[in-house]
Design an enzyme around this catalytic site. Structure first.
Site, PDB file in Angstrom:
ATOM      1  N   GLU A  44     -77.999 -30.584 -26.366  1.00  0.00           N
ATOM      2  CA  GLU A  44     -76.990 -31.404 -26.928  1.00  0.00           C
ATOM      3  C   GLU A  44     -76.144 -32.326 -26.366  1.00  0.00           C
ATOM      4  OE1 GLU A  44     -77.954 -28.191 -27.962  1.00  0.00           O
ATOM      5  OE2 GLU A  44     -78.175 -27.898 -29.800  1.00  0.00           O
ATOM      6  N   GLY A  68     -81.031 -27.081 -31.852  1.00  0.00           N
ATOM      7  CA  GLY A  68     -81.222 -26.322 -32.990  1.00  0.00           C
ATOM      8  C   GLY A  68     -82.341 -25.364 -33.201  1.00  0.00           C
ATOM      9  N   GLU A  83     -81.201 -22.536 -31.271  1.00  0.00           N
ATOM     10  CA  GLU A  83     -80.319 -21.724 -32.240  1.00  0.00           C
ATOM     11  C   GLU A  83     -80.945 -20.830 -33.268  1.00  0.00           C
ATOM     12  OE1 GLU A  83     -77.903 -25.372 -32.579  1.00  0.00           O
ATOM     13  OE2 GLU A  83     -76.233 -24.281 -31.868  1.00  0.00           O
ATOM     14  N   ALA A 124     -82.100 -30.208 -34.396  1.00  0.00           N
ATOM     15  CA  ALA A 124     -81.744 -30.905 -35.492  1.00  0.00           C
ATOM     16  C   ALA A 124     -82.510 -32.054 -35.614  1.00  0.00           C
ATOM     17  CB  ALA A 124     -80.149 -31.073 -35.470  1.00  0.00           C
TER      18      ALA A 124
END
Ligand code: NAI
Length: 700
Positions: free
Chosen positions: A138, A115, A118, A74
Site C-alpha cells: 500500500e 487487501g 489482509e 482492494a
C-alpha cells in the site's frame, strides 16, 4: 483437484463462486484480473461464509482465488467512490471469519497483496503454494493497509519484521513467509488439495488461532527512530510515517481501537493529494506502453549500438542486464577501450555495493561485444545510434547503417532533439527508423521516449515498446518536434528560471524553492549537471526562429561565453571545487545576472519562493498542454510519466499535468492569464487548457 476445476459451484455474486468438496466449502474469488476486493467480492465472500457456517454438512472452509492469483488487494478503481465503503467492508468479512467455529484456510497461489493478504491474515490458517508472494504494498500508493494489516501482521510475525514489510511494501515469497510465521504451510503439489486437507485435519479442534487475539510485545522498539529513518524525499514519505503510527497503535491499543486508528489514518491518506497522485501514476505507468495503431511486435535477439560514450555505454548495459547480446561499435580503438573500461567500472561499483556478484559482472560484460567493424552490426535486429548530436554526423551514420544492416532491422537514434524524419530521409527504409531517447544514466533511468517519425511503421513502434519493457523501461510514445516531450517542456521552465534571475532571484533561491517543492534538483543545478554547452548549442541553432518581440534572457549565454559549461568545467551557474559536485554560489554569476538585468532595463526586486514555483511549474504545464493538443504525446498522463521518471518531478505531486488538475484547471488558466498580463507573449495560454476550462472539465 485444481484451482480451475469445475466442481459444481454456484455464484454468490458476479465475482464469487461457492463449491462443496466433501465436507469442506470452497469460496472462490473470481474477479479478473487479480480478484480485487470490490464491493461484490466482499459481499460474495461474506455470504459464502454465512452459508458454510450454517451448513451442518460443512466442517471446514477454504478461501481461494480463481485465475492467476489469490488476490491482488482492494479494487483501486473504486477508491473515492461509494462502492469502496459499501458494507460489508473487508473488516466485516474478517470479523465473520474470526467468529467462525469452523476453520477458515486461505489457499494462496500467485500472490496475496494488500487487501488480499489482509483477508488471508484474517483467516485462521494460511497455506501458500511454493513461489507465491505475500505483501502489503500500500505504501507504494501513498497509503497504509486499511483492512487490519497493520494490526494483525505484527501480532503474527513481530513488530520489527512487520514494520519492515509495511514500510518497504516489498513482498515475501512463500518460503520466507513460512520462516517468518506468516504462513502455516507451503504446498509443493496441488494447492487446493493441500488447503482442503489442512482445513479438514483441523476441523475437530475446539478453537482456531485468531491473529487479532494474539498478544503483542513492542519491547525495545523505538517508533520515533523508525519515523525519523523515513527518507523525507521518498515519494511516499507521508504513508511510511503513517505506517509507523499504525504499528505503534497496534502495540498500545486493543484490537478494535487499533483497527479504528488504522482506518482513520487510511481515510486521511486516501483523501490526500499525495496518495491520489501516486495512484494516478500507478495507472499512468500501466497505460503509457499502450499505443493505438495496431502494430505487431516482432522479435529482437541481437542489439547493435553505435558510440560507446556516456549514452551508448549505458544503453549497452541496459540491454545486457536484461540478457540481450549486444555489439558495441566505435570509430576508433581508444574510444572503444574507454567505453568498455567505463562499463566494467560501473559494473564493479554495483558489485562493490553487493548488488551483483563477480560472475554476474563477467556475464554482463561477456554479452557486450566491442567492435570497430560496422559489418558486425549486420545481424542485429535493432541498432541504436548514440554518436555525437550533429545532424550531418547522424545522417552519415544512418546511410552506412542502411547499407550494412539486414532487411527488417530497426534503425534507432538516441538523439535528444534532432528531427527523426530528416534522419530517416537519408535511408531507403524510413519505415524502419525510430527515435529511442534514453535518459542518462541509461542503465538506471526508467524513462524511454519512443519517437515516432512521420513514416515509422506500426510494427516497428510495437516492437520498440515491447523491447523497452523487457529491459525494464517505461516507454512513452511521442511525436517529432523540437525536444520531443521532456526537453521541449524544459525550454519554458529554464526560460522562467532565467527571467527570475534577472528580476531578482539568485540561483540558490530558485533551486532551493524548487527542491523544497519536491524536484530532485533545481533547474540551474540540473543545467550544470547536463552541461550548459548543450543548451547553448540548441539556443544558437534556434536563434533564427526566435520571435524578436519576445523577451530573452542572456544570462545563460553570458555564462557559456566564459567557457563555463557546468560541472564538467567546474563552473556554470555555480562553481565547483575539484572532484566535488556540490554547487557553490559564485559572485561572478551574480555579476552576470545584475549586468543582464541592467541591460534589459529591469529593476531587480525581492522574488518570493511562491512566485518561483508558480512560474516554473506553470511554464511546464502550459507547454505540456500544447504538446497534448498537438498530439505529440498520446495522453496527459504520459507527460506526467515523462516528468516523474525522466526529470525528477516529485511523484507525490503526480506530474505537471496532474499537478495542474489539483490546482484546478480553471485556477491554472486564471494564473496563466495573470502572468500573460504582466509578462506578455510567452504566457499565451494553450488552446487545450482554454477549451477544457470552457467545457467545465476537471482533467486534461
Ligand atoms: P558522447 O560524446 O559521450 O559519446 C559519443 C560517442 O560517439 C563517442 O564515444 C564518439 O567516439 C562516438 N562516435 C562519434 N561518431 C561516431 C561514429 N561515426 N561511429 C561510431 N561512434 C562514433 O555523447 P553522449 O552524451 O553519449 O550522446 C550521444 C547521443 O545521445 C547524442 O545524440 C545525445 O544528444 C544523446 N543523448 C545524450 C544524453 C546525455 O545526457 N548525455 C541524454 C539523451 C540523449
Amino acid at each position: 483437484m485444481s484451482l480451475t476445476a469445475t466442481s459444481p459451484s454456484r455464484d454468490l455474486s458476479d465475482t464469487v463462486r461457492y463449491a462443496l468438496h466433501g465436507r469442506a466449502a470452497v469460496i472462490f474469488l473470481d474477479n479478473p484480473p487479480v480478484n480485487g476486493l470490490g464491493d461484490t467480492v466482499r459481499r460474495g465472500v461474506h455470504e459464502g461464509l454465512a452459508l458454510a457456517r450454517a451448513d451442518a454438512g460443512v466442517d471446514a472452509i477454504v478461501i481461494a482465488g480463481a485465475g492467476k492469483a489469490f488476490c491482488g488487494g482492494a479494487d483501486i478503481r473504486q477508491f473515492n467512490t461509494p462502492a469502496a465503503t459499501a458494507r460489508p467492508m473487508l473488516r466485516d468479512v474478517i470479523a465473520a471469519i474470526e467468529a467462525s467455529g469452523k476453520p477458515v484456510v486461505a489457499a494462496i497461489h500467485g500472490f496475496a497483496l494488500g487487501g488480499g493478504l489482509e483477508l488471508a491474515l484474517g483467516c485462521h490458517y494460511r497455506v501458500a503454494q511454493a513461489g507465491a508472494r505475500l505483501g502489503l504494498p500500500e505504501v507504494n500508493l501513498g497509503l497504509v493497509p486499511g483492512g487490519g494489516g497493520t494490526q494483525r501482521l505484527p501480532r503474527l510475525i513481530g513488530v520489527l519484521p512487520a514494520l519492515e514489510m509495511i514500510q518497504s511494501g516489498k513482498p515475501l515469497d512463500a518460503a520466507a513467509a513460512l520462516a517468518a510465521g506468516l504462513v502455516d504451510a507451503v504446498a509443493e503439489g496441488d494447492l487446493l488439495d493441500a488447503a482442503l486437507s489442512y482445513a479438514l485435519e483441523r476441523a475437530h479442534l475446539a478453537s482456531h488461532p485468531v491473529a487479532s487475539r494474539r498478544a503483542l510485545s513492542a519491547d525495545g522498539v523505538d517508533f520515533s527512530a523508525a519515523r525519523a529513518r523515513v527518507n523525507p524525499k521518498a515519494r511516499n514519505a507521508i504513508a511510511q510515517r503513517a505506517a509507523v503510527d499504525c504499528v505503534e497503535a497496534a502495540t498500545r491499543l486493543p484490537i478494535e481501537a487499533g483497527l479504528d486508528e488504522e482506518r482513520r489514518l487510511f481515510d486521511a491518506l486516501v483523501e490526500g493529494d499525495a496518495s491520489k497522485a501516486l495512484r494516478h501514476l500507478f495507472f499512468a505507468e500501466k497505460e503509457a506502453p499502450r499505443v493505438s495503431g495496431g502494430g505487431r511486435a516482432g522479435e529482437v535477439g541481437r542489439v547493435g549500438i553505435l558510440g560507446a560514450g556516456t549514452m551508448g555505454g549505458g544503453i549497452a548495459m541496459a540491454f545486457s542486464n536484461a540478457g540481450y547480446s549486444v555489439t558495441l561499435y566505435e570509430r576508433d580503438q581508444a574510444a572503444l577501450d574507454r567505453g568498455m573500461a567505463l562499463i566494467r567500472k560501473n559494473y564493479e561499483i554495483t558489485a562493490a555495493k553487493g548488488k551483483l556478484d563477480a560472475a554476474g559482472v563477467e556475464a554482463r560484460l561477456a554479452r557486450i561485444a566491442p567492435s570497430l567493424d560496422l559489418q558486425d552490426l549486420a545481424p542485429a535486429d535493432l541498432v541504436i545510434e548514440a554518436v555525437f548530436e550533429d545532424m550531418a554526423v547522424k545522417q552519415a551514420v544512418f546511410r552506412q547503417l542502411d547499407a550494412v544492416c539486414k532487411p527488417g532491422a530497426i534503425l534507432a537514434t538516441n538523439t535528444s532533439r534532432l528531427n527523426i524524419d530528416e534522419i530517416a530521409a537519408c535511408t531507403a527504409r524510413p519505415e524502419a527508423v525510430i527515435g529511442l531517447h534514453f535518459f542518462s544514466p541509461a542503465n538506471v533511468m526508467k524513462l524511454l521516449e519512443v519517437v515516432r517519425g512521420a513514416r515509422t511503421g506500426a510494427d516497428v513502434i510495437a516492437t520498440c515498446m515491447a523491447v523497452a519493457q523487457k529491459i525494464g523501461k517505461i516507454p512513452v510514445l511521442v511525436g517529432v518536434c523540437e525536444g520531443f516531450v521532456g526537453n521541449r517542456m524544459l525550454t519554458g521552465y529554464w526560460r522562467e528560471a532565467g527571467f527570475l534571475l534577472e528580476e531578482g532571484a539568485s540561483p540558490q533561491q530558485i533551486d532551493g524553492a524548487l527542491t523544497r517543492f519536491g524536484m530532485a534538483m533545481g533547474p540551474l543545478a540540473m543545467a550544470d549537471l547536463a552541461g550548459m554547452d548543450i543548451n547553448w548549442a540548441t539556443r544558437k541553432r534556434l536563434a533564427p526562429t526566435r520571435p524578436a518581440h519576445l523577451r530573452y534572457s542572456k544570462v545563460a549565454d553570458r555564462i557559456c561565453e566564459l567557457g563555463r559549461f557546468g560541472q564538467k568545467t567546474q563552473a556554470g551557474y555555480y562553481r565547483y571545487e575539484p572532484g566535488s559536485r556540490q554547487p557553490l554560489p559564485d559572485p561572478v554569476v551574480d555579476g552576470i545576472i545584475e549586468e543582464c538585468a541592467r541591460e534589459a532595463g529591469i529593476v531587480r526586486r525581492p522574488v518570493s519562493d511562491e512566485e518561483i514555483v508558480e512560474r516554473c511549474m506553470l511554464a511546464l504545464v502550459n507547454e505540456g498542454a500544447r504538446i497534448i493538443e498537438e498530439g505529440i504525446a498520446q495522453r496527459a498522463s504520459d507527460v506526467d510519466v515523462v516528468y516523474v521518471h525522466g526529470y525528477g518531478f516529485p511523484g507525490a505531486r503526480g506530474g505537471p499535468m496532474f499537478y495542474a488538475q489539483t490546482l484546478g484547471l480553471a485556477a491554472t488558466l486564471e494564473k496563466i492569464r495573470a502572468l500573460q498580463r504582466v509578462h506578455g507573449g510567452h504566457w499565451a495560454p494553450a488552446a487545450l487548457l482554454e477549451h477544457r476550462v470552457e467545457e467545465g472539465a476537471t482533467v486534461f
